[in-house]
Design a protein around this motif. Structure first.
Motif, PDB file in Angstrom:
ATOM      1  N   CYS A  52      -8.771   3.536  -2.628  1.00  0.00           N
ATOM      2  CA  CYS A  52      -9.738   2.516  -2.205  1.00  0.00           C
ATOM      3  C   CYS A  52     -10.792   3.128  -1.286  1.00  0.00           C
ATOM      4  O   CYS A  52     -11.942   2.699  -1.293  1.00  0.00           O
ATOM      5  CB  CYS A  52      -9.031   1.328  -1.557  1.00  0.00           C
ATOM      6  SG  CYS A  52      -8.022   1.698  -0.122  1.00  0.00           S
ATOM      7  N   CYS A  67      -7.058   0.066  -6.791  1.00  0.00           N
ATOM      8  CA  CYS A  67      -5.735   0.062  -6.149  1.00  0.00           C
ATOM      9  C   CYS A  67      -4.598   0.054  -7.169  1.00  0.00           C
ATOM     10  O   CYS A  67      -4.512  -0.832  -8.008  1.00  0.00           O
ATOM     11  CB  CYS A  67      -5.608  -1.151  -5.229  1.00  0.00           C
ATOM     12  SG  CYS A  67      -4.004  -1.248  -4.426  1.00  0.00           S
ATOM     13  N   PRO A  68      -3.702   1.043  -7.073  1.00  0.00           N
ATOM     14  CA  PRO A  68      -2.610   1.142  -8.052  1.00  0.00           C
ATOM     15  C   PRO A  68      -1.588   0.019  -7.912  1.00  0.00           C
ATOM     16  O   PRO A  68      -0.826  -0.223  -8.835  1.00  0.00           O
ATOM     17  CB  PRO A  68      -1.976   2.496  -7.737  1.00  0.00           C
ATOM     18  CG  PRO A  68      -2.300   2.746  -6.304  1.00  0.00           C
ATOM     19  CD  PRO A  68      -3.663   2.140  -6.102  1.00  0.00           C
ATOM     20  N   CYS A  78       0.811  -1.222   0.000  1.00  0.00           N
ATOM     21  CA  CYS A  78       0.000   0.000   0.000  1.00  0.00           C
ATOM     22  C   CYS A  78       0.840   1.265   0.000  1.00  0.00           C
ATOM     23  O   CYS A  78       1.752   1.418   0.808  1.00  0.00           O
ATOM     24  CB  CYS A  78      -0.914   0.001   1.222  1.00  0.00           C
ATOM     25  SG  CYS A  78      -1.890   1.491   1.384  1.00  0.00           S
ATOM     26  N   ILE A  79       0.522   2.177  -0.919  1.00  0.00           N
ATOM     27  CA  ILE A  79       1.231   3.457  -0.955  1.00  0.00           C
ATOM     28  C   ILE A  79       0.351   4.592  -0.423  1.00  0.00           C
ATOM     29  O   ILE A  79       0.651   5.762  -0.635  1.00  0.00           O
ATOM     30  CB  ILE A  79       1.757   3.787  -2.371  1.00  0.00           C
ATOM     31  CG1 ILE A  79       0.633   3.732  -3.414  1.00  0.00           C
ATOM     32  CG2 ILE A  79       2.869   2.807  -2.755  1.00  0.00           C
ATOM     33  CD1 ILE A  79       1.057   4.181  -4.813  1.00  0.00           C
ATOM     34  N   ILE A  96      -8.433  -0.495   3.056  1.00  0.00           N
ATOM     35  CA  ILE A  96      -7.102  -0.921   3.506  1.00  0.00           C
ATOM     36  C   ILE A  96      -7.032  -0.908   5.033  1.00  0.00           C
ATOM     37  O   ILE A  96      -6.411  -1.776   5.649  1.00  0.00           O
ATOM     38  CB  ILE A  96      -5.971  -0.061   2.863  1.00  0.00           C
ATOM     39  CG1 ILE A  96      -4.593  -0.614   3.219  1.00  0.00           C
ATOM     40  CG2 ILE A  96      -6.059   1.409   3.264  1.00  0.00           C
ATOM     41  CD1 ILE A  96      -4.286  -1.983   2.666  1.00  0.00           C
ATOM     42  N   CYS A 142      -2.567   5.845  -1.164  1.00  0.00           N
ATOM     43  CA  CYS A 142      -3.069   6.814  -2.139  1.00  0.00           C
ATOM     44  C   CYS A 142      -4.497   7.220  -1.823  1.00  0.00           C
ATOM     45  O   CYS A 142      -4.981   8.233  -2.313  1.00  0.00           O
ATOM     46  CB  CYS A 142      -2.991   6.231  -3.539  1.00  0.00           C
ATOM     47  SG  CYS A 142      -4.212   4.933  -3.820  1.00  0.00           S
ATOM     48  N   GLY A 143      -5.197   6.402  -1.046  1.00  0.00           N
ATOM     49  CA  GLY A 143      -6.575   6.737  -0.685  1.00  0.00           C
ATOM     50  C   GLY A 143      -7.616   6.374  -1.727  1.00  0.00           C
ATOM     51  O   GLY A 143      -8.805   6.591  -1.507  1.00  0.00           O
TER      52      GLY A 143
HETATM   53  S1  SF4 Z   1      -5.885   1.879  -3.166  1.00  0.00           S
HETATM   54 FE1  SF4 Z   1      -4.254   0.420  -2.678  1.00  0.00          FE
HETATM   55  S2  SF4 Z   1      -2.430   1.709  -2.462  1.00  0.00           S
HETATM   56 FE2  SF4 Z   1      -4.167   3.072  -2.386  1.00  0.00          FE
HETATM   57  S3  SF4 Z   1      -4.602   3.310  -0.201  1.00  0.00           S
HETATM   58 FE3  SF4 Z   1      -5.912   1.633  -0.929  1.00  0.00          FE
HETATM   59  S4  SF4 Z   1      -4.702  -0.226  -0.597  1.00  0.00           S
HETATM   60 FE4  SF4 Z   1      -3.308   1.500  -0.420  1.00  0.00          FE
END
Ligand code: SF4
Lengths: 237, 514, 247
Positions: free
Chosen positions: B348, B402-403, B342-343, B371, B345-346
């Motif tokens: 999700c 999710c990237p 996970c980076i 997440i 990014c928000g």
């Molecule tokens: S979309 Fe993926 S990378 Fe971004 S916050 Fe959610 S789990 Fe983390």
């Protein structure tokens, strides 16, 4: 402050040792110290590159930088000083400072600005951040610019402070056409072999004026950093 | 509390800037009594019109922007980009010891001091020690999820270091004794009136609801803090092993101020933040901003390598990087490792229908949304957060967004499975599902079960007079009340009954001979 | 072509007409349809709620029941997703069933996807006609199996059918099985959003191909007195081809 001595003695026992942490990590991974690793995923520039040298880089840079809210002017070298002067005038700037780089000095920027009646601060006289708070504008060249994202790269070195592109409400950046790289990939390839102390302590990739949308998602510029970023792309230098 | 105030006031230069009571009471939102039951906050949120207006609308809009921007930017390459992003993070995690070692060596060579903390307390202690040694009185802090995890602020305040959040959202939350509810846009749940009231009350500002003016008030206030601060604290979005660099992505510029103006900079970074090289960093940066906010890059992507060099003009003389475990090595185990990609990014959160409805505080933890529903139970105990893995319809929107392609729904199910095997799931549920599964395990029990369900539903509907006559394969009745736990269904919507005849009956009558 | 119908437990009991429509359309396309009586449920409720062992037993059962089938077709996207996304993983360590799980995953299709990808139908050529204005609920489980606009493409092949896209189509309706019962406020709030979007389209018909979603959304409409009719695309196609009487 009575605990000062005590705390310096304690310092080595704070946290855990590198080996302890690495041990936990290795245990979770089921790896041994020094165990060989698989090759890292290859970053294929053809995949990752979203802009190439074949494109009109000035046009692309201008488009993208403008989209982020920066103002881009394409100017001839001869017209550079006049353009800077009118931006400063419009911004009602009185106290300004220029980075010490090849560009500003080549065009005699400091003198020209003084002749226009501006106070040009010698920011280098006093190391540290403080001198930069009273500035109305900071003028810098850039270490590179990226067309694909409309980004300015401003690195710290003897002639470039961290603060000039950050602290004053107006940032004016002089970009030579030849500074513009197609994509971020190209910048990282350029600095690839440099590590540790040979890197600048600060590389700032700037893509827009300082912004926030924290209050109800409404976009406001100039929160902490400059609310105005003016970019002068000099066609031939 | 009163002692902090006294200290804060004492440290304010007379006649200049007012120092406010920076309470941390809002933090209770992120650290509720355990075990935590989601229902009270979630239900209140769904009934809260303002929250629905702000969170729901804002997250939906962000989600639409993300889809638009990523498809415009990456086009047909988007899938390959996500694969690469996932592969880079996965590779780094798979060999995390190697990259950590490399990072420590390079960062140290560049002049940084790297510290190691296994627990939240250790991480805080390291920071407090640095603060003590440099005689810090005023600390400016940029956004860091790790310091939320370690609950750093109250400790700094307790030792008399006035600590100010400088991200506009976080600053407002701090003033208003509130807590962040989104990992990227922390005050997504608040409106401008709340900001106006907080500024009037805490800063003595003239009441205004104009976001531009409100921002101006914060700017002026925080500038003074930057000028006087002797300690800067930040988080970190990435660590680059090959160069020993710390990368901080912000939009406002506060991150650059906090890491440049004070003479000492302390960064709290989770050990999962590593990437091997600048090349790999480039890929992650391209994905991060476009997925997070739809920008090509965050306004400031600040790559910091060591403290200020002797020839440089400004920047901190000391850079401390605290590598924080705090439960991460547990998640690093094979079965759950992927979650650490996970980076933050928000995306999700923005894509999640449940987050949109209940907002971040309902998760009762530092990390919210999909997440958060995965890592919170792992950080703080599955038995402490039994609702988080369950309060999801498993719609898969998060996975799609999710990237780095974390298969969040699959992991939610994995956690549910662990709850069953560890008997955290209620006994009545365990019996019910096992009985149901048994009845589905042979066709005669299945048929009897289906028939009983039909008869029960239809009898009830007949009693209520809602049973329609007509096509035996189509006409049905409706129930507005179901007994037992199924009442949850009818508390919100009616329950259709089966029609008179089943598909199987039709097949056996019309087709089985042919 | 031999096609085996997996009707699914909910469709069997709650929406038999959808199953009938599938059979009739497949008949019309010249398929030989069979329906193994042993079939029950794909095990999704158990799997989703963490009852992995129980789900595994049901997965084994499914592998057995459909062992000899050439194609397995189901009108439910979520059951197709269960088989395709999770069976292989569930049974990967079970030597007797691992290969069977893979085979089943490879031959299982959602009905609409099957029509386009395998049968390559063009409803226009079959003279499909169905006058009416509809909107379409995209069920979330289609995400997992990479089904995107199949249903919409089919609807566009039907003469007279006026398709109105549903606003916010990709937001979940809030069903989620047990989720709807255990977190009623969240689920209820989501389904009311969905109903509001449906109302916005002013379409008298909602095409919904997942039994769970249909129960949820139609239940909310019924509670709030929103007069729309729910129909599966299989039913529309069957009616459009004159295989089922128009209701
Ligand atoms: S979309 Fe993926 S990378 Fe971004 S916050 Fe959610 S789990 Fe983390």
């Amino acid at each position: 402050m009575s605990g000062h001595n005590e705390s310096s003695q304690r310092a080595t026992t704070l946290g855990v040792s590198q080996e302890t942490l690495l041990g936990k990590v290795r245990q979770a991974l089921g790896r041994l110290a020094g165990q060989a690793i698989a090759a890292a995923p290859k970053v294929d520039p053809n995949l990752v590159r979203l802009a190439t040298a074949d494109e009109d880089l000035v046009a692309l840079f201008t488009k993208r930088a403008t989209e982020t809210g920066m103002k881009v002017y394409r100017v001839q070298a001869a017209d550079l000083l006049r353009q800077i002067g009118s931006i400063l005038e419009e911004a009602k700037a009185k106290r300004v400072a220029c980075a010490v780089g090849t560009l500003p000095q080549a065009v005699g920027l400091n003198d020209a600005l003084r002749r226009r009646g501006l106070e040009v601060v010698d920011w280098q006289a006093q190391p540290g951040f403080e001198a930069q708070y009273e500035l109305d504008a900071g003028i810098t060249d850039v270490h590179a610019a990226l067309a694909e994202t409309g980004t300015l790269i401003c690195n710290s070195d003897a002639g470039h402070s961290r603060g000039l592109s950050l602290v004053p409400p107006v940032h004016i950046a002089i970009v030579r056409q030849s500074d513009i790289l197609p994509d971020m990939v190209d910048y990282w390839l350029r600095v690839r072999s440099v590590t540790g102390k040979d890197l600048p302590s600060s590389q700032a990739l700037i893509t827009g004026p300082s912004k926030t949308a924290d209050i109800e998602g409404i976009l406001i510029t100039g929160v902490h950093g400059p609310g105005q970023v003016h970019i002068l792309v000099v066609e031939k230098m | 509390m009163s002692t902090f105030e006294a200290k804060n006031q004492a440290s304010a230069p007379a006649g200049t800037h007012a120092t406010v009571n920076l309470s941390i009471s809002g933090q209770e939102l992120l650290f509720p009594p355990l075990p935590y039951d989601i229902h009270a906050r979630a239900d209140a949120a769904t009934a809260n019109k303002q929250l629905q207006d702000f969170v729901h609308v804002a997250t939906y809009r962000k989600d639409v922007t993300r889809k638009q921007v990523t498809s415009e930017t990456f086009g047909p390459k988007h899938g390959a980009f996500r694969d690469l992003g996932a592969a880079i993070k996965q590779h780094t995690l798979d060999h995390l010891d190697h990259y950590l070692e490399m990072f420590v060596e390079r960062a140290t060579a560049a002049g940084a001091k790297v510290h190691f903390a296994q627990t939240a307390d250790q991480a805080n202690d390291i920071c407090l020690d640095v603060a003590r040694r440099c005689g810090a009185k005023l600390c400016v802090k940029s956004k860091s999820m790790v310091t939320e995890e370690t609950h750093l602020l109250p400790q700094l305040q307790a030792m008399g270091v006035e600590t100010v959040e400088t991200d506009l959202g976080e600053f407002i939350l701090q003033l208003d004794h509130d807590a962040p509810s989104h990992i990227v846009t922390p005050m997504i749940h608040k409106d401008r009136r709340a900001v106006a009231r907080a500024f009037e009350r805490e800063l003595g500002a003239v009441y205004t609801e104009d976001p531009q003016q409100l921002t101006g008030i914060a700017r002026a206030y925080l500038r003074e803090k930057y000028r006087r601060a002797d300690l800067g604290i930040s988080g970190g979005n990435f660590l680059v092993a090959e160069t020993g660099s710390l990368v901080i992505c912000t939009n406002e510029g506060n991150g650059r101020f906090c890491t440049s103006a004070p003479k000492v900079h302390v960064a709290f970074v989770g050990i999962e933040k590593l990437v091997p090289s600048y090349e790999h960093l480039g890929v992650m940066l391209k994905l991060l901003a476009r997925t997070s906010t739809g920008q090509p890059l965050t306004v400031y992507t600040h790559v910091i390598t060591g403290p200020r060099r002797p020839q440089e003009h400004d920047g901190p003389g000391q850079l401390h990087i605290i590598l924080v475990d705090n439960g991460r090595t547990e998640i690093l185990k094979k079965e759950t490792r992927e979650m650490l990609r996970c980076i933050r990014c928000g995306a999700c959160l923005n894509a999640c229908p449940v987050y949109r409805k209940i907002g971040g505080h309902a998760y009762g933890a530092v990390y919210s949304g999909p997440i958060g529903a995965l890592i919170t139970p792992l950080f703080r105990g599955l038995a402490n957060y039994p609702d988080l893995p369950n309060a999801s319809s498993l719609c898969g929107a998060c996975f799609e967004a999710c990237p780095v392609k974390i298969d969040i729904p699959r992991f939610l199910v994995q956690l549910r499975s662990e709850m069953v095997s560890r008997k955290i799931t209620k006994l009545s549920d365990r019996l019910f599902y096992r009985l149901w599964a048994w009845s589905l395990g042979r066709s005669w029990t299945y048929r009897i079960g289906g028939w009983m369900q039909k008869m029960f539903f239809r009898a009830k509907a007949r009693q209520r007079g809602t049973l329609a006559k007509g096509d035996p394969y189509r006409s049905r009745g409706w129930l507005d009340h179901l007994p037992g736990p199924a009442a949850g269904w009818t508390s919100q919507r009616d329950m259709p009954t089966p029609p008179a005849r089943s598909f199987r009956q039709w097949w056996n009558q019309e087709r089985s001979s042919s | 072509m031999k096609v085996t119908l997996f009707v699914t437990c909910l469709t069997d009991t709650f929406y038999p007409r959808t199953g009938m429509a599938v059979v009739k359309v497949l008949d019309r396309l010249g398929c030989q349809v069979d329906f193994p009586q042993e079939q029950t449920c794909c095990g999704q409720p158990m799997f989703n709620n963490g009852f992995t062992e129980e789900a595994r037993a049901l997965a084994r059962r499914m592998v057995q029941v459909f062992e000899d089938s050439e194609y397995v077709v189901t009108p439910s996207g979520s059951c197709a997703a269960m088989i395709r996304d999770y069976y292989v993983d569930l049974l990967k360590d079970d030597h007797a069933y691992a290969a069977g799980a893979k085979a089943l995953a490879g031959k299982t299709y959602e009905f609409y996807e099957f029509l386009l990808k395998v049968m390559k139908v063009d409803l226009r050529q079959l003279g499909a006609r169905w006058p009416g204005k509809v909107t379409y609920h995209y069920s979330c489980h289609l995400r997992g199996i990479g089904v995107t606009d199949e249903a919409v493409r089919l609807m566009k092949q039907i003469e007279g059918l006026d398709y109105v896209p549903l606003p916010k189509a990709e937001q979940c309706c809030g069903f989620g099985g047990t989720f709807a019962i255990k977190y009623p406020q969240i689920s209820g709030s989501l389904v009311r959003d969905k109903v509001a979007c449906i109302k916005e389209t002013a379409a008298p018909y909602v095409v919904s191909n997942d039994a769970g979603c249909t129960m949820n959304i139609s239940g909310s409409c019924h509670r709030d007195g929103v007069k729309v009719k729910f129909i599966s695309l299989a039913e529309i196609i069957a009616e459009a081809l004159g295989l089922l009487e128009t209701a």
